[in-house]
Scaffold this active site. Structure first.
Site, PDB file in Angstrom:
ATOM      1  N   ASP A  30       0.854  -1.185   0.000  1.00  0.00           N
ATOM      2  CA  ASP A  30       0.000   0.000   0.000  1.00  0.00           C
ATOM      3  C   ASP A  30       0.894   1.239   0.000  1.00  0.00           C
ATOM      4  O   ASP A  30       1.901   1.310   0.705  1.00  0.00           O
ATOM      5  CB  ASP A  30      -0.912  -0.006   1.232  1.00  0.00           C
ATOM      6  CG  ASP A  30      -2.063   0.980   1.096  1.00  0.00           C
ATOM      7  OD1 ASP A  30      -3.221   0.521   0.987  1.00  0.00           O
ATOM      8  OD2 ASP A  30      -1.813   2.205   1.084  1.00  0.00           O
ATOM      9  N   ILE A  31       0.498   2.233  -0.789  1.00  0.00           N
ATOM     10  CA  ILE A  31       1.300   3.446  -0.924  1.00  0.00           C
ATOM     11  C   ILE A  31       1.303   4.273   0.373  1.00  0.00           C
ATOM     12  O   ILE A  31       2.205   5.078   0.596  1.00  0.00           O
ATOM     13  CB  ILE A  31       0.765   4.280  -2.134  1.00  0.00           C
ATOM     14  CG1 ILE A  31       1.851   5.165  -2.714  1.00  0.00           C
ATOM     15  CG2 ILE A  31      -0.462   5.072  -1.773  1.00  0.00           C
ATOM     16  CD1 ILE A  31       1.490   5.751  -4.077  1.00  0.00           C
ATOM     17  N   ASN A  87     -12.861  -3.148   2.453  1.00  0.00           N
ATOM     18  CA  ASN A  87     -13.873  -2.110   2.608  1.00  0.00           C
ATOM     19  C   ASN A  87     -14.804  -2.138   1.409  1.00  0.00           C
ATOM     20  O   ASN A  87     -14.340  -2.064   0.260  1.00  0.00           O
ATOM     21  CB  ASN A  87     -13.196  -0.741   2.713  1.00  0.00           C
ATOM     22  CG  ASN A  87     -12.246  -0.679   3.893  1.00  0.00           C
ATOM     23  OD1 ASN A  87     -12.545  -1.202   4.961  1.00  0.00           O
ATOM     24  ND2 ASN A  87     -11.090  -0.053   3.705  1.00  0.00           N
ATOM     25  N   HIS A 100     -10.344  -5.319  -3.329  1.00  0.00           N
ATOM     26  CA  HIS A 100      -9.009  -5.541  -2.748  1.00  0.00           C
ATOM     27  C   HIS A 100      -9.146  -5.849  -1.272  1.00  0.00           C
ATOM     28  O   HIS A 100     -10.073  -5.382  -0.601  1.00  0.00           O
ATOM     29  CB  HIS A 100      -8.101  -4.331  -2.945  1.00  0.00           C
ATOM     30  CG  HIS A 100      -8.690  -3.039  -2.454  1.00  0.00           C
ATOM     31  ND1 HIS A 100      -9.632  -2.333  -3.174  1.00  0.00           N
ATOM     32  CD2 HIS A 100      -8.486  -2.332  -1.311  1.00  0.00           C
ATOM     33  CE1 HIS A 100      -9.970  -1.251  -2.504  1.00  0.00           C
ATOM     34  NE2 HIS A 100      -9.310  -1.224  -1.361  1.00  0.00           N
ATOM     35  N   HIS A 102      -6.948  -5.581   2.316  1.00  0.00           N
ATOM     36  CA  HIS A 102      -5.777  -5.035   2.997  1.00  0.00           C
ATOM     37  C   HIS A 102      -5.218  -6.131   3.900  1.00  0.00           C
ATOM     38  O   HIS A 102      -5.972  -6.710   4.693  1.00  0.00           O
ATOM     39  CB  HIS A 102      -6.165  -3.852   3.893  1.00  0.00           C
ATOM     40  CG  HIS A 102      -6.760  -2.689   3.157  1.00  0.00           C
ATOM     41  ND1 HIS A 102      -6.075  -1.505   2.942  1.00  0.00           N
ATOM     42  CD2 HIS A 102      -7.978  -2.510   2.596  1.00  0.00           C
ATOM     43  CE1 HIS A 102      -6.849  -0.662   2.282  1.00  0.00           C
ATOM     44  NE2 HIS A 102      -8.014  -1.243   2.067  1.00  0.00           N
TER      45      HIS A 102
HETATM   46  P1  5GP Z   1      -9.793   1.461   0.219  1.00  0.00           P
HETATM   47  O1  5GP Z   1      -9.993   2.740   0.964  1.00  0.00           O
HETATM   48  O2  5GP Z   1     -10.428   1.508  -1.161  1.00  0.00           O
HETATM   49  O3  5GP Z   1     -10.177   0.248   0.999  1.00  0.00           O
HETATM   50  O4  5GP Z   1      -8.225   1.306   0.033  1.00  0.00           O
HETATM   51  C1  5GP Z   1      -7.510   1.818  -1.058  1.00  0.00           C
HETATM   52  C2  5GP Z   1      -6.045   1.713  -0.697  1.00  0.00           C
HETATM   53  O5  5GP Z   1      -5.285   1.858  -1.871  1.00  0.00           O
HETATM   54  C3  5GP Z   1      -5.569   2.791   0.283  1.00  0.00           C
HETATM   55  O6  5GP Z   1      -5.029   2.181   1.450  1.00  0.00           O
HETATM   56  C4  5GP Z   1      -4.514   3.573  -0.510  1.00  0.00           C
HETATM   57  O7  5GP Z   1      -3.417   3.983   0.283  1.00  0.00           O
HETATM   58  C5  5GP Z   1      -4.118   2.583  -1.587  1.00  0.00           C
HETATM   59  N1  5GP Z   1      -3.704   3.180  -2.839  1.00  0.00           N
HETATM   60  C6  5GP Z   1      -4.376   4.135  -3.534  1.00  0.00           C
HETATM   61  N2  5GP Z   1      -3.726   4.441  -4.665  1.00  0.00           N
HETATM   62  C7  5GP Z   1      -2.616   3.650  -4.696  1.00  0.00           C
HETATM   63  C8  5GP Z   1      -1.530   3.498  -5.626  1.00  0.00           C
HETATM   64  O8  5GP Z   1      -1.466   4.150  -6.669  1.00  0.00           O
HETATM   65  N3  5GP Z   1      -0.580   2.593  -5.314  1.00  0.00           N
HETATM   66  C9  5GP Z   1      -0.622   1.845  -4.175  1.00  0.00           C
HETATM   67  N4  5GP Z   1       0.382   0.989  -3.966  1.00  0.00           N
HETATM   68  N5  5GP Z   1      -1.619   1.954  -3.265  1.00  0.00           N
HETATM   69  C10 5GP Z   1      -2.599   2.847  -3.533  1.00  0.00           C
END
Ligand code: 5GP
Ligand code: ZN
Length: 114
Positions: A30-31, A87, A100, A102
């Site tokens: 995760d970034i 989520n 996805h 986590h």
């Molecule tokens: P969500 O909130 O949809 O459950 O999680 C999305 C996740 O994707 C977040 O934790 C965010 O930091 C990660 N994320 C968003 N854009 C990128 C990206 O371009 N590269 C990576 N490695 N992670 C990303």
């Protein structure tokens, strides 16, 4: 899907720190990590949310979960363990509409989450 950031990572059009890959699954860091180990596990197939899952996707989702065990084992987490969370939609905080999970690990985690 053209505008999906995770599909672009699958196609290697944008960089990511990939830690595991097979025909169906991609795992990358995760970034914006929320724990010392914070990985994202995705099906390579673009599926926006759990509500979009089709019967034929069951194998792919199973493969994502099996990849979690493989990666965790490789990282030496069999004793400490990990949390796998996904989520789905607005209240849960879904920001990327490509299914996805986590994987959070490397510190004690609170329960229930906020
Ligand atoms: P969500 O909130 O949809 O459950 O999680 C999305 C996740 O994707 C977040 O934790 C965010 O930091 C990660 N994320 C968003 N854009 C990128 C990206 O371009 N590269 C990576 N490695 N992670 C990303
Ligand atoms: Zn996608």
């Amino acid at each position: 899907m053209q505008d999906c950031i995770f599909c672009k990572i699958v196609k290697k059009e944008i960089p990511a720190e990939i830690v595991y890959e097979n025909d169906d699954v991609l795992v990358f860091k995760d970034i914006k990590p929320a724990s010392p180990i914070h990985l994202l596990l995705i099906p390579k197939k673009h599926i926006p949310t759990f509500f979009d899952l089709q019967p034929e996707d069951s194998k792919i989702i199973g493969e994502v979960q099996r990849a979690a065990a493989t990666v965790a084992r490789d990282m030496g987490l069999t004793k400490q363990g990990f949390r796998l969370v996904s989520n789905c939609m607005e209240d849960a905080g879904q920001l990327v509409f490509h299914i996805h999970y986590h994987m959070l690990a490397g510190r004690p985690l609170q329960w229930p989450p906020g």
